[in-house]
Design a protein around this motif. Sequence first.
Motif: not given
Length: 128
Positions: A117-128
């Motif tokens: 979930a931490t990785l998902s949050s980080a990657l979600g911010d990268a996509v945004r």
Amino acid sequence: MDLPAPAGKRTTVRRGGFPSEDAARSALRRMLEGEAGGFNADPNQTVADYLTTWLEAKALTLKQTTLVRYRDYVTHDLIPALGTLRLDDLAYRHIAGFARTQLAAGRGKVTLHRCLATLSSALGDAVR
């Protein structure tokens, strides 16, 4: 496109293969907008570099206990397993392999879920 770098040297980013000049101009505009918003468009940026920068930015908005947990997952789990990969090259197979390795090593499912979930949050911010 030349990008500033923390060490004072410029980084040149080149992209090609666009079907038209308009498509190339559109891609350049998106990169410039991303740079203005804080996104590092360096194609050689590693997962470790991105996660470290992401944590520094999140430190301003997260509760202290959440930040400590994120930092623990990033420094002890994610960076050792995925940190050497270029961010552009990170794929599902890398993340799935990480999850399988963690489970095989006896890591708990809840802990692994929180790490992912931490990785998902980080990657979600990268996509945004």
